[in-house]
Design a protein around this motif. Structure first.
Motif, PDB file in Angstrom:
ATOM      1  N   GLU A   1       0.901  -1.091  -0.109  1.00 23.24           N
ATOM      2  CA  GLU A   1      -0.142   0.031   0.031  1.00 23.24           C
ATOM      3  C   GLU A   1       0.788   1.206  -0.058  1.00 23.24           C
ATOM      4  N   LEU A   2       2.121   1.292   0.815  1.00 28.90           N
ATOM      5  CA  LEU A   2       2.991   2.332   0.729  1.00 28.90           C
ATOM      6  C   LEU A   2       3.383   2.790  -0.674  1.00 28.90           C
ATOM      7  N   LEU A   3       3.734   1.461  -1.454  1.00 33.24           N
ATOM      8  CA  LEU A   3       4.220   1.744  -2.667  1.00 33.24           C
ATOM      9  C   LEU A   3       3.207   2.457  -3.706  1.00 33.24           C
ATOM     10  N   HIS A   4       1.892   1.533  -3.612  1.00 32.75           N
ATOM     11  CA  HIS A   4       0.937   2.283  -4.361  1.00 32.75           C
ATOM     12  C   HIS A   4       0.758   3.692  -4.076  1.00 32.75           C
ATOM     13  N   ARG A   5       0.696   4.406  -2.763  1.00 31.59           N
ATOM     14  CA  ARG A   5       0.406   5.547  -2.517  1.00 31.59           C
ATOM     15  C   ARG A   5       1.489   6.606  -2.482  1.00 31.59           C
ATOM     16  N   SER A   6       2.685   5.936  -3.062  1.00 33.50           N
ATOM     17  CA  SER A   6       3.904   6.930  -3.290  1.00 33.50           C
ATOM     18  C   SER A   6       3.677   7.454  -4.642  1.00 33.50           C
ATOM     19  N   GLY A   7       3.079   6.984  -5.533  1.00 36.99           N
ATOM     20  CA  GLY A   7       2.888   7.207  -6.894  1.00 36.99           C
ATOM     21  C   GLY A   7       3.980   6.928  -7.819  1.00 36.99           C
TER      22      GLY A   7
END
Lengths: 218, 337
Positions: free
Chosen positions: A63-69
Motif C-alpha cells: 500500500e505504501l508503494l501504491h500511495r507513493s505514486g
C-alpha cells in the motif's frame, strides 16, 4: 530597548529558517497523521526516495508503494498477496512475474524487499510486502538484486529531505536518474506494418477464393 | 479424380513455422497475421463434414471467456474502465482496457493454434504419417491416429443423432432434454470402440514375438526417459540451461537404449511410398524460409514477438521481416488443394 528588538528579529529569522529547512520531525505530531519513507534502488544503481503521508496508524508495504505514486506493476496471488513485478519501469513482464515472480535463475535479480531497523540497518523483509506493517517513521527499501540490498545508509529524516517532503500534501518523490522509457514502436513503423498486414489479408482472401474456385472446377 | 495427398513432413514444417509466433509472444502484429494465415489456409482446405466446426466454436468461446477472465483478474494498466470494490475477492480493483486488449490478443493466439491443428487434421494423410515413423512406434502412431479422429467422429455422430431425433419430433428445450442425444451418443461411442478393438485384435495389434523380460526392460527405460525429459523441461523453465542440457542428453541416451533392442519381429511392408512432389517442395521450402527467419529474429530481437500493455499501453514493435516470413506461410493456398 533597540538592542532587544534586534535580538528578537534575529531569533525570529533563525527560527523561520530552521522551520523551513529542517527535516520534518518524524512522528512528533499525532495530528499530522503518519509518514513513512521509501528507498528504491534500480539495477543501474539509480535511487528513488519517496516520503508518503497516510492517515491510518499503519498500512502494508505494498500500500505504501501504491500511495507513493512510483510506477508499479504487481501480480495478485489471491490470499498470498501481491508480487512486485516492476518498480520505476524496471523488472519483469506480468507473464514472467506470474510464472516465477521474476526469479528466472539461481542468481537472477528480483525486487527484494527490505525494512529499515531501529539502528538504521536494512533487514530483509520476511513476511512479504502485502503482510508487513509500515508505521509512522518507518522506511521500506526495494532493491533489484539477488542478495545484498546495496541500499544507502540513511535516516528517515534524510529520506524526507531527499524526497522533498513538505512541498505539497501529496507524496514527495525524488529520483537520482530519470526513468527509462519502455520500448515501443513508432507511428511510422506501425503504419507500415498495418499496411503490410492489410496486404496479407488481401492476398489471403484472394488465395482462399482461388483455392475454392480450383476445387469446384476439379 | 482424387488429388494425391501432400507429404506430411511439409505440413509439419508449415505448422511449426506458423505456431511459433503465437506460442512465444503476444505481439499483436505477428499474432494477428498468423491468425489470418491460419484461417485462410483452413478455409482453403475445408472439406465437407469434417466435424471440427464444434471445436473451432468451442475455442472461440474459450477465447471470449479468456478476455473476460483477464479483465476481471488482472488489475494492472493505465487505461482504467471502471473500479470494482476492493472487498470483492479476486475481482476487486481497477478493470482496465490494457487487460482487455491483452486478453483479446491471447484469445486470437489460442484460436490460431486451434486452427493450425484443425487444418493439420484435414490435410494430413495419417496412413502416411504412421508409415513415416519407425517400426517401434507403429503401435503408438495407431493409437494416436485413432485418438486424433475421436473428436470429429463424435461431432459427426452427434449431428447425425440430432437430425434423426428431430425427424422423430424431438424439440430440445434445455439441459433436461439432452437425454435423447447423450444416451445414443454414449451407446454409439461404446459400440464403435468395441468394433475398433475387435478389428485391431483381429489384426494382432499389440502382439509381440519378444520375451516379456525384454519388453519390461524396454518399457522401464522409456518411462525413465520420459521422466527425465519432463524434469529437463522444468529445468528449461527455470533457465537452468546446463542442467537442462545434461538431463536432455540422459533422456536421449535412455531413449536410444530402449529403442536399440531388436524389434518384436513383426515387420511392416509398404505397397508404395508417398511421393515428394512439387507441392510439398513449395510448402516445405516457403515454411523452412519462414521458420529460419522467425528464429533469427527471435534470437537477435526478441522484442519483435513480445508485447505487454502493462503497466502502460505502448505501441507494439513492428518487425516487417517477421510479417514477411509469416506471409510466406500462405504457400499452401498457391498449390493445388
Amino acid at each position: 530597548m533597540h538592542r532587544w528588538r534586534c535580538w528578537a528579529v534575529l531569533l525570529l529569522c533563525v527560527w523561520l529558517v530552521g522551520a523551513v529547512f529542517a527535516p520534518p520531525m518524524v512522528g512528533a505530531d499525532p495530528d499530522r497523521g503518519s509518514h513513512a519513507g521509501l528507498v528504491i534502488r534500480r539495477a543501474d544503481g539509480a535511487l528513488t526516495y519517496a516520503w508518503v503521508a497516510f492517515p491510518e496508524p499503519e498500512i502494508s508495504g505494498v500500500e505504501l508503494l501504491h500511495r507513493s505514486g512510483v510506477p508499479i506493476l504487481t501480480a495478485g496471488f489471491g490470499g498470498l498477496g501481491e508480487a512486485i513485478c516492476q518498480l520505476e519501469g524496471e523488472g519483469c513482464s506480468l507473464t514472467e512475474c506470474r510464472k516465477s515472480v521474476c526469479q528466472v535463475g539461481a542468481n537472477a535479480p528480483y525486487w527484494r524487499y527490505f525494512q529499515m531497523s531501529d539502528d538504521g540497518e536494512w533487514v530483509p523483509g520476511v513476511l512479504g510486502a502485502s503482510i508487513s506493517k509500515v508505521r509512522d517513521g518507518d522506511v521500506d527499501g526495494w532493491s533489484w538484486t539477488a542478495d545484498e540490498s546495496f541500499l544507502p545508509t540513511i535516516t528517515p529524516g534524510e529520506v524526507a529531505v531527499k524526497a522533498g517532503a513538505g512541498a505539497s500534501d501529496g507524496p514527495a518523490v525524488w529520483r537520482s536518474e530519470p526513468l527509462a522509457q519502455p520500448q515501443a514502436g513508432t507511428l511510422r513503423e506501425t503504419g507500415v506494418a498495418l499496411g503490410l498486414v492489410g496486404a496479407i489479408v488481401l492476398v489471403a482472401g484472394a488465395g482462399v477464393w482461388w483455392a475454392r474456385q480450383h476445387r469446384s472446377a476439379a | 479424380m482424387r488429388t494425391a495427398p501432400i507429404d506430411p513432413r511439409a505440413w509439419f514444417i508449415w505448422a511449426i513455422a506458423l505456431a511459433l509466433p503465437p506460442l512465444v509472444g503476444r505481439n499483436p502484429f505477428p499474432v494477428v497475421t498468423c491468425a489470418v494465415v491460419a484461417g485462410a489456409v483452413a478455409l482453403g482446405y475445408r472439406g465437407s463434414g469434417s466435424g471440427w466446426g464444434t471445436v473451432v466454436r468451442l475455442a472461440g468461446w474459450l477465447a471470449a471467456v479468456g478476455v473476460v477472465f483477464n479483465v476481471l483478474t488482472v488489475h494492472a494498466g493505465d487505461w482504467v474502465i471502471t473500479t470494482l470494490p476492493d472487498w470483492l475477492p479476486l475481482i476487486g480493483g481497477p478493470l482496465t482496457w490494457n487487460a482487455a486488449l491483452f486478453g483479446l490478443v491471447s484469445g486470437i493466439a489460442l484460436m490460431t493454434v486451434v486452427l493450425i491443428g484443425v487444418t493439420l487434421t484435414r490435410v494430413l494423410d495419417w496412413v502416411a504419417v504412421m508409415r513415416m515413423l519407425p517400426d517401434r512406434f507403429a503401435g503408438l502412431a495407431a493409437v494416436g491416429a485413432i485418438a486424433w479422429t475421436l473428436v470429429p467422429q463424435t461431432g459427426r455422430a452427434l449431428t447425425e443423432i440430432r437430425e434423426a431425433q428431430v425427424a422423430r419430433g424431438y424439440q430440445p428445450r434445455g439441459v433436461r432434454d439432452a437425454g435423447p442425444l447423450v444416451v445414443p451418443l454414449l451407446a454409439g461411442g461404446l459400440e464403435r470402440a468395441t468394433v475398433l478393438g475387435e478389428a485391431l485384435e483381429a489384426r494382432a495389434f499389440g502382439s509381440s514375438a519378444t520375451a516379456d523380460a525384454t519388453r519390461r526392460r524396454e518399457g522401464f527405460l522409456l518411462l525413465l526417459a520420459v521422466t527425465v525429459g519432463v524434469v529437463a523441461a522444468y529445468a528449461v523453465m527455470l533457465r537452468a540451461v546446463v542442467l537442462a542440457a545434461v538431463l536432455l542428453a540422459i533422456a536421449s541416451i535412455l531413449t536410444w537404449l530402449a529403442l536399440r533392442t531388436p524389434s518384436d519381429g513383426i515387420g511392416r511392408t509398404r505397397y508404395r511410398r508417398i511421393a515428394w512432389d512439387r507441392r510439398a517442395t513449395v510448402i516445405a521450402g516457403a515454411s523452412a524460409v519462414a521458420l529460419v527467419g522467425e528464429l533469427v529474429v527471435l534470437v537477435t530481437s526478441p522484442g519483435a514477438f513480445a508485447w505487454e500493455p502493462y503497466p502502460s499501453m505502448v505501441i507494439p514493435v513492428a518487425n516487417l521481416l517477421v510479417l514477411g516470413c509469416i506471409a510466406l506461410l500462405l504457400a499452401p493456398l498457391a498449390v493445388q488443394p
